[in-house]
Design a protein around this motif. Sequence first.
Motif, PDB file in Angstrom:
ATOM      1  N   SER A  47     -20.869 -10.674   9.663  1.00 11.70           N
ATOM      2  CA  SER A  47     -22.267 -11.095   9.560  1.00 11.70           C
ATOM      3  C   SER A  47     -22.569 -11.635   8.168  1.00 11.70           C
ATOM      4  CB  SER A  47     -23.207  -9.932   9.880  1.00 11.70           C
ATOM      5  OG  SER A  47     -23.032  -9.493  11.201  1.00 11.70           O
ATOM      6  N   GLY A  48     -23.202 -12.790   8.142  1.00 16.91           N
ATOM      7  CA  GLY A  48     -23.555 -13.397   6.870  1.00 16.91           C
ATOM      8  C   GLY A  48     -22.381 -13.991   6.121  1.00 16.91           C
ATOM      9  N   GLY A  49     -21.224 -14.048   6.779  1.00 18.27           N
ATOM     10  CA  GLY A  49     -20.061 -14.651   6.146  1.00 18.27           C
ATOM     11  C   GLY A  49     -19.240 -13.702   5.301  1.00 18.27           C
ATOM     12  N   THR A  50     -19.714 -12.469   5.096  1.00 16.74           N
ATOM     13  CA  THR A  50     -18.933 -11.498   4.321  1.00 16.74           C
ATOM     14  C   THR A  50     -17.858 -10.884   5.211  1.00 16.74           C
ATOM     15  OG1 THR A  50     -20.458  -9.696   4.891  1.00 16.74           O
ATOM     16  CG2 THR A  50     -20.911 -10.936   2.874  1.00 16.74           C
ATOM     17  N   GLU A  51     -16.790 -10.418   4.607  1.00 20.12           N
ATOM     18  CA  GLU A  51     -15.730  -9.810   5.390  1.00 20.12           C
ATOM     19  C   GLU A  51     -15.087  -8.656   4.642  1.00 20.12           C
ATOM     20  OE1 GLU A  51     -11.660 -12.050   5.098  1.00 20.12           O
ATOM     21  OE2 GLU A  51     -13.215 -13.563   5.380  1.00 20.12           O
ATOM     22  N   ASP A  52     -14.478  -7.768   5.402  1.00 24.04           N
ATOM     23  CA  ASP A  52     -13.752  -6.641   4.839  1.00 24.04           C
ATOM     24  C   ASP A  52     -12.321  -7.107   4.560  1.00 24.04           C
ATOM     25  OD1 ASP A  52     -11.816  -4.222   5.324  1.00 24.04           O
ATOM     26  OD2 ASP A  52     -13.734  -3.309   4.839  1.00 24.04           O
ATOM     27  N   GLU A  53     -11.934  -7.149   3.274  1.00 18.08           N
ATOM     28  CA  GLU A  53     -10.644  -7.716   2.905  1.00 18.08           C
ATOM     29  C   GLU A  53      -9.476  -6.912   3.484  1.00 18.08           C
ATOM     30  OE1 GLU A  53     -10.089 -10.473   1.636  1.00 18.08           O
ATOM     31  OE2 GLU A  53     -12.001 -11.072   0.745  1.00 18.08           O
ATOM     32  N   MET A  54      -9.600  -5.585   3.488  1.00 20.51           N
ATOM     33  CA  MET A  54      -8.513  -4.768   4.005  1.00 20.51           C
ATOM     34  C   MET A  54      -8.289  -5.028   5.484  1.00 20.51           C
ATOM     35  SD  MET A  54      -8.064  -0.617   4.153  1.00 20.51           S
ATOM     36  CE  MET A  54      -8.089  -0.315   5.919  1.00 20.51           C
ATOM     37  N   LEU A  55      -9.380  -5.052   6.244  1.00 18.38           N
ATOM     38  CA  LEU A  55      -9.267  -5.275   7.675  1.00 18.38           C
ATOM     39  C   LEU A  55      -8.803  -6.701   7.976  1.00 18.38           C
ATOM     40  CD1 LEU A  55      -9.533  -4.113  10.460  1.00 18.38           C
ATOM     41  CD2 LEU A  55     -11.967  -4.658  10.443  1.00 18.38           C
ATOM     42  N   SER A  56      -9.262  -7.650   7.174  1.00 17.16           N
ATOM     43  CA  SER A  56      -8.833  -9.036   7.356  1.00 17.16           C
ATOM     44  C   SER A  56      -7.324  -9.154   7.182  1.00 17.16           C
ATOM     45  CB  SER A  56      -9.558  -9.943   6.361  1.00 17.16           C
ATOM     46  OG  SER A  56      -9.145 -11.285   6.514  1.00 17.16           O
ATOM     47  N   SER A  82       0.841  -1.197   0.000  1.00 11.75           N
ATOM     48  CA  SER A  82       0.000   0.000   0.000  1.00 11.75           C
ATOM     49  C   SER A  82       0.873   1.243   0.000  1.00 11.75           C
ATOM     50  CB  SER A  82      -0.928   0.010   1.223  1.00 11.75           C
ATOM     51  OG  SER A  82      -0.176   0.017   2.422  1.00 11.75           O
ATOM     52  N   VAL A  83       0.354   2.329  -0.564  1.00 12.38           N
ATOM     53  CA  VAL A  83       1.118   3.566  -0.696  1.00 12.38           C
ATOM     54  C   VAL A  83       1.523   4.113   0.664  1.00 12.38           C
ATOM     55  CG1 VAL A  83       1.042   5.946  -1.512  1.00 12.38           C
ATOM     56  CG2 VAL A  83       0.027   4.120  -2.890  1.00 12.38           C
ATOM     57  N   ASN A  84       0.630   4.055   1.654  1.00 14.58           N
ATOM     58  CA  ASN A  84       0.883   4.652   2.963  1.00 14.58           C
ATOM     59  C   ASN A  84       1.145   3.624   4.053  1.00 14.58           C
ATOM     60  OD1 ASN A  84       0.527   7.262   1.955  1.00 14.58           O
ATOM     61  ND2 ASN A  84      -1.682   7.127   2.160  1.00 14.58           N
ATOM     62  N   ASN A  85       1.533   2.415   3.661  1.00 15.06           N
ATOM     63  CA  ASN A  85       1.830   1.356   4.635  1.00 15.06           C
ATOM     64  C   ASN A  85       0.667   1.112   5.593  1.00 15.06           C
ATOM     65  OD1 ASN A  85       4.452   0.922   3.638  1.00 15.06           O
ATOM     66  ND2 ASN A  85       5.253   2.616   4.851  1.00 15.06           N
ATOM     67  N   ILE A  86      -0.494   0.941   5.023  1.00 16.50           N
ATOM     68  CA  ILE A  86      -1.705   0.735   5.807  1.00 16.50           C
ATOM     69  C   ILE A  86      -1.607  -0.521   6.661  1.00 16.50           C
ATOM     70  CG2 ILE A  86      -4.196   0.297   5.649  1.00 16.50           C
ATOM     71  CD1 ILE A  86      -4.112   1.892   3.000  1.00 16.50           C
ATOM     72  N   TYR A  87      -0.946  -1.552   6.133  1.00 16.93           N
ATOM     73  CA  TYR A  87      -0.914  -2.841   6.814  1.00 16.93           C
ATOM     74  C   TYR A  87       0.307  -3.025   7.712  1.00 16.93           C
ATOM     75  CZ  TYR A  87      -4.278  -3.599   3.083  1.00 16.93           C
ATOM     76  OH  TYR A  87      -5.340  -3.469   2.229  1.00 16.93           O
ATOM     77  N   THR A  88       1.065  -1.960   7.937  1.00 14.67           N
ATOM     78  CA  THR A  88       2.261  -2.043   8.774  1.00 14.67           C
ATOM     79  C   THR A  88       1.956  -1.520  10.174  1.00 14.67           C
ATOM     80  OG1 THR A  88       3.693  -1.743   6.848  1.00 14.67           O
ATOM     81  CG2 THR A  88       4.657  -1.330   9.006  1.00 14.67           C
ATOM     82  N   LEU A  89       2.180  -2.351  11.186  1.00 13.77           N
ATOM     83  CA  LEU A  89       1.947  -1.929  12.559  1.00 13.77           C
ATOM     84  C   LEU A  89       3.034  -0.967  13.006  1.00 13.77           C
ATOM     85  CD1 LEU A  89       0.924  -5.303  14.266  1.00 13.77           C
ATOM     86  CD2 LEU A  89      -0.562  -3.495  13.427  1.00 13.77           C
ATOM     87  N   LYS A 146       0.650 -15.168  20.591  1.00 11.88           N
ATOM     88  CA  LYS A 146      -0.396 -15.132  21.622  1.00 11.88           C
ATOM     89  C   LYS A 146      -1.716 -14.597  21.076  1.00 11.88           C
ATOM     90  CE  LYS A 146       1.982 -16.596  25.171  1.00 11.88           C
ATOM     91  NZ  LYS A 146       1.583 -17.829  25.897  1.00 11.88           N
ATOM     92  N   ILE A 147      -1.693 -14.065  19.867  1.00 17.30           N
ATOM     93  CA  ILE A 147      -2.897 -13.472  19.280  1.00 17.30           C
ATOM     94  C   ILE A 147      -3.445 -14.381  18.194  1.00 17.30           C
ATOM     95  CG2 ILE A 147      -3.840 -11.489  18.041  1.00 17.30           C
ATOM     96  CD1 ILE A 147      -1.676  -9.784  19.306  1.00 17.30           C
ATOM     97  N   SER A 148      -4.739 -14.581  18.235  1.00 20.24           N
ATOM     98  CA  SER A 148      -5.411 -15.340  17.186  1.00 20.24           C
ATOM     99  C   SER A 148      -6.607 -14.542  16.694  1.00 20.24           C
ATOM    100  CB  SER A 148      -5.865 -16.711  17.705  1.00 20.24           C
ATOM    101  OG  SER A 148      -6.773 -16.566  18.783  1.00 20.24           O
ATOM    102  N   VAL A 149      -6.977 -14.772  15.449  1.00 21.70           N
ATOM    103  CA  VAL A 149      -8.134 -14.104  14.844  1.00 21.70           C
ATOM    104  C   VAL A 149      -9.195 -15.151  14.554  1.00 21.70           C
ATOM    105  CG1 VAL A 149      -8.982 -12.773  12.884  1.00 21.70           C
ATOM    106  CG2 VAL A 149      -6.729 -12.275  13.842  1.00 21.70           C
ATOM    107  N   LYS A 150     -10.411 -14.854  14.972  1.00 21.45           N
ATOM    108  CA  LYS A 150     -11.525 -15.782  14.758  1.00 21.45           C
ATOM    109  C   LYS A 150     -12.677 -15.021  14.118  1.00 21.45           C
ATOM    110  CE  LYS A 150     -14.747 -18.796  17.276  1.00 21.45           C
ATOM    111  NZ  LYS A 150     -15.184 -19.238  18.627  1.00 21.45           N
ATOM    112  N   LYS A 151     -13.116 -15.487  12.977  1.00 19.14           N
ATOM    113  CA  LYS A 151     -14.266 -14.857  12.313  1.00 19.14           C
ATOM    114  C   LYS A 151     -15.546 -15.373  12.953  1.00 19.14           C
ATOM    115  CE  LYS A 151     -12.042 -14.124   7.824  1.00 19.14           C
ATOM    116  NZ  LYS A 151     -10.687 -14.546   8.195  1.00 19.14           N
TER     117      LYS A 151
END
Length: 490
Positions: A85-94, A56-63, A106-111
Amino acid sequence: MNEKVKQKFTDGIAFGKAGRMGTYTAVMAVILVAVLVFVNLIFSAIPSRYTKLDTSVNNIYTLSSQSTKYLSALKEDVTLNFVCSGGTEDEMLSTFLDRFTSVSSKISVKKVDPVSDPTLLEKYPELETADNFSVIAVSGKRSKLVGYSDMYYYFNEQVGELSSSEFSYYNQMYGGQLEAYYGPFTLYFSGDAKITGAIEYVTAETVPTVYILEGHGEAALSSTLVSALFDNFGIAHSVINIAIDAEIPADADTVIVNNPSNDITAGEAMALIDFIDRGGNVLLFTSDGCDTMTNLMKVTGAMGLGAESGIVSEGDSSKHYPRNARYIYPEFNPDHAASKPVSSYSGKLISPSSHGIVITEKSGVTATWLARTSDKATTTENDEAKSYILSAAAEKGSGKLIWTSSADMISDTFINATSGYNLAFVDGSLSWMQNSYSSGLGVIDAVSLSSSSLAITEGQANFWGGIMIFVIPIGCIAIGTVIVIVRKRR
């Protein structure tokens, strides 16, 4: 040896050589494929922050460095429930959430889908008010909702910061022409600060509650302050009316009194004094004229502090805003923990329309200045030049009071005008006063979304990865093997 026998013998040798060569080639192909599979397994085990580049141009995905340092040392398991909800997801946030799992095991992500699993509402009541694509951070201690719309805000030089909902509301009021009146707004993504703050909150050993006094015409706290210091870092906050509630709640760590226009009652003054005596903290902001509030002055007096009347003007032109001597660049005490973090910011923080604070002798109390003017300042009530204290801290046992004589200092206007430096002073004050949980992350900058970004889904990444790692190499091996065998048989 006749010619026929000789020919058969020669053909047998040639066939044997070709057969051995074919076997050798096949074995090497199998070994190469095995090596490629092994390398792919190693590659897949490498954290995604190294294998999935942020294009991404502004390093959106870099912590941020603050988040990376904090998360790397995390010792408690945290689940980030991604509401889809409904199984849809935001790709950027994912994609962004994957960064958290790559930084810390120690961190896990659960949809989670509250539509297909209604029992989630019983487990996480926050889902009742959560918009889609929100995140609920959960530890063994507690949970915290980070709303999807809260991860975004709009900024404009004239208006300042607006949440997504505020921007939509005002834009609708202006008939969709808000930018035509005030100029362009820039959309920012603050997911780093919001989600990391939530993780810090749910893993904290204890969490204090900040109570905000009301009932005396107090000024509302700046929305920027509430968002940056409370919401981002998960500091629980609520309002309190001591006259109605009769007492300060047991879970209170700090009571904020923000520029009351009317005096508190004698009973409320005693409640605040008792609260400090029990180890509680009071953060007080006032403006000129507060010296006439007898009961409020009983609280400050119990901590060895009093007010001077008159608005202060700075006589040193290098220590005030151009053409406005009442907008003071104060000197901050570098020897006190509350003001030390901003003591190097002199000339950047602004204390507008302040009055003086005096320190008096009080048994059992330790009081000192946090911010002050030069010795060339005067007031509307006193032409004699001297140094005026604009903020002071006092301790009695484990109880603490910080009093700042400029309520406008923490308004959205002056927080934005100082690029957030005024906010840093409040952050330092709260960090010094609070006895238990306070954020150690500092201010984490949001990322501008004004430029487009490149994001691919996990499925797309796997598809192209498979082509590059398996299909192309195996295809090359197969073609090479066929060519070798054909040549040997000629």
